[in-house]
Design a protein around this motif. Structure first.
Motif, PDB file in Angstrom:
ATOM      1  N   MET A  84       0.826  -1.207   0.000  1.00  0.00           N
ATOM      2  CA  MET A  84       0.000   0.000   0.000  1.00  0.00           C
ATOM      3  C   MET A  84       0.863   1.262   0.000  1.00  0.00           C
ATOM      4  O   MET A  84       0.518   2.283  -0.619  1.00  0.00           O
ATOM      5  CB  MET A  84      -0.903  -0.011   1.228  1.00  0.00           C
ATOM      6  N   GLY A  85       2.010   1.210   0.685  1.00  0.00           N
ATOM      7  CA  GLY A  85       2.917   2.344   0.705  1.00  0.00           C
ATOM      8  C   GLY A  85       3.462   2.677  -0.669  1.00  0.00           C
ATOM      9  O   GLY A  85       3.787   3.843  -0.957  1.00  0.00           O
ATOM     10  N   GLY A  86       3.563   1.677  -1.550  1.00  0.00           N
ATOM     11  CA  GLY A  86       3.971   1.938  -2.923  1.00  0.00           C
ATOM     12  C   GLY A  86       2.918   2.715  -3.685  1.00  0.00           C
ATOM     13  O   GLY A  86       3.238   3.566  -4.532  1.00  0.00           O
ATOM     14  N   TRP A  87       1.667   2.418  -3.399  1.00  0.00           N
ATOM     15  CA  TRP A  87       0.559   3.177  -3.988  1.00  0.00           C
ATOM     16  C   TRP A  87       0.642   4.641  -3.541  1.00  0.00           C
ATOM     17  O   TRP A  87       0.548   5.567  -4.359  1.00  0.00           O
ATOM     18  CB  TRP A  87      -0.748   2.527  -3.564  1.00  0.00           C
ATOM     19  N   ILE A  88       0.857   4.837  -2.247  1.00  0.00           N
ATOM     20  CA  ILE A  88       0.986   6.196  -1.719  1.00  0.00           C
ATOM     21  C   ILE A  88       2.186   6.898  -2.360  1.00  0.00           C
ATOM     22  O   ILE A  88       2.102   8.067  -2.760  1.00  0.00           O
ATOM     23  CB  ILE A  88       1.151   6.173  -0.192  1.00  0.00           C
ATOM     24  N   ALA A  89       3.312   6.186  -2.453  1.00  0.00           N
ATOM     25  CA  ALA A  89       4.515   6.770  -3.031  1.00  0.00           C
ATOM     26  C   ALA A  89       4.295   7.192  -4.477  1.00  0.00           C
ATOM     27  O   ALA A  89       4.772   8.250  -4.911  1.00  0.00           O
ATOM     28  CB  ALA A  89       5.668   5.772  -2.936  1.00  0.00           C
ATOM     29  N   SER A  90       3.563   6.381  -5.236  1.00  0.00           N
ATOM     30  CA  SER A  90       3.272   6.712  -6.632  1.00  0.00           C
ATOM     31  C   SER A  90       2.418   7.974  -6.718  1.00  0.00           C
ATOM     32  O   SER A  90       2.665   8.857  -7.555  1.00  0.00           O
ATOM     33  CB  SER A  90       2.561   5.542  -7.318  1.00  0.00           C
ATOM     34  N   GLU A  91       1.426   8.068  -5.845  1.00  0.00           N
ATOM     35  CA  GLU A  91       0.593   9.270  -5.828  1.00  0.00           C
ATOM     36  C   GLU A  91       1.390  10.487  -5.342  1.00  0.00           C
ATOM     37  O   GLU A  91       1.173  11.613  -5.818  1.00  0.00           O
ATOM     38  CB  GLU A  91      -0.633   9.057  -4.943  1.00  0.00           C
ATOM     39  N   LEU A  92       2.311  10.262  -4.416  1.00  0.00           N
ATOM     40  CA  LEU A  92       3.125  11.355  -3.898  1.00  0.00           C
ATOM     41  C   LEU A  92       3.976  11.977  -4.994  1.00  0.00           C
ATOM     42  O   LEU A  92       4.033  13.206  -5.136  1.00  0.00           O
ATOM     43  CB  LEU A  92       4.009  10.846  -2.755  1.00  0.00           C
ATOM     44  N   VAL A  93       4.653  11.143  -5.784  1.00  0.00           N
ATOM     45  CA  VAL A  93       5.525  11.682  -6.819  1.00  0.00           C
ATOM     46  C   VAL A  93       4.716  12.367  -7.916  1.00  0.00           C
ATOM     47  O   VAL A  93       5.201  13.308  -8.558  1.00  0.00           O
ATOM     48  CB  VAL A  93       6.438  10.572  -7.388  1.00  0.00           C
TER      49      VAL A  93
END
Length: 267
Positions: free
Chosen positions: A111-120
């Motif tokens: 899930m943190g990868g999903w957040i990271a993708s949205e963050l960038v």
């Protein structure tokens, strides 16, 4: 900035060694800070920050590591209207600005990868590189994310690890079971019934301009290798590296191999 440089941070130390940062009038963020050096932001998955600890301790030998707890996880406060992955992405953009961090390596797990993708996608101005570890968040036809909300703990372990029997399991006390149930409820809230995938995310990843590393445990039963390859292919410039003898949490089963892949990418 080092872990001791807290003059520009509004924080409150708590017994566990974590810090509470006041990001806005209604939003606090609980963060663990380890080591010194170039900054790495670790974004945990649905299992919570505790599954990152071994990997983070090794990473902190070379870098300054920031491990926030997503609001609502592990008993932390979540504002009522803070309930989407994009809300979390915006929170971490504010966090990077709050600490005036630059050229940050953002590393997201599941899930943190999903957040990271949205963050960038939200704001990449302070991000140097993006690393995804068995990330969820995109739709890949024929390769859905396993519905983790409707499997037993034993089945979840079987799907998550290359060798479940070799992973040290914490005894499930009533308190731990209640905490896990609360974390899963928070995960479901942020998921917004999208089944751990946003149909609009995949095409937007072509806009990402920072270098990307996508790493994948080869035995992942939650999101398979084809899903991971599709994730990597969605970025303009991405490397795809598999981690043998690991499932959905290579940071738990193969922390040294994951660290080697990360350091090779950073160099």
């Amino acid at each position: 900035m080092t872990a001791n440089s807290t003059q520009n941070i509004s924080t409150q130390n708590i017994a566990s060694g974590l810090q509470i940062l006041q990001l806005s009038a209604g939003l606090t963020l609980t963060v663990q800070i380890l080591g010194q050096g170039s900054p790495v932001l670790l974004l945990h998955g649905g299992g919570g920050p505790q599954v990152l600890q071994v990997f983070a301790q090794r990473l902190a030998q070379r870098h300054q590591v920031f491990i926030p707890i997503h609001p609502g996880f592990s008993g932390t406060h979540r504002p009522e209207q803070h309930n989407t992955i994009k809300d979390l992405a915006a929170t971490y953009a504010t966090f990077l600005q709050h600490l005036n961090l630059q050229e940050v390596v953002v590393m997201g797990f599941s899930m943190g990868g999903w957040i990271a993708s949205e963050l960038v996608l939200h704001d990449s101005s302070r991000i140097g590189k993006l690393v995804l570890v068995n990330a969820v968040g995109i739709e890949v036809p024929g390769h859905p994310v396993t519905d983790v909300f409707n499997v037993t703990p034993a089945e979840l372990a079987r799907l998550s690890f290359h060798r479940p029997e070799a992973v040290q399991q914490v005894p499930l006390t009533p308190e731990l079971m209640a905490l896990r149930a609360a974390n899963f409820a928070t995960l479901a809230l942020y998921d917004q019934n999208l089944k751990m995938a946003d149909p609009n995310l995949h095409p937007r990843l072509s806009e990402v301009q920072v270098p990307v590393l996508v790493t994948w445990g080869e035995s992942d039963g939650i999101v398979d290798l084809t899903y991971g390859q599709a994730y990597a292919a969605a970025f303009p410039q991405a490397q795809f590296v598999t981690i043998p003898e690991a499932g959905h949490q290579p940071q738990v089963e193969q922390p040294d191999r994951l660290l080697t892949a990360l350091q090779s990418f950073l160099q």
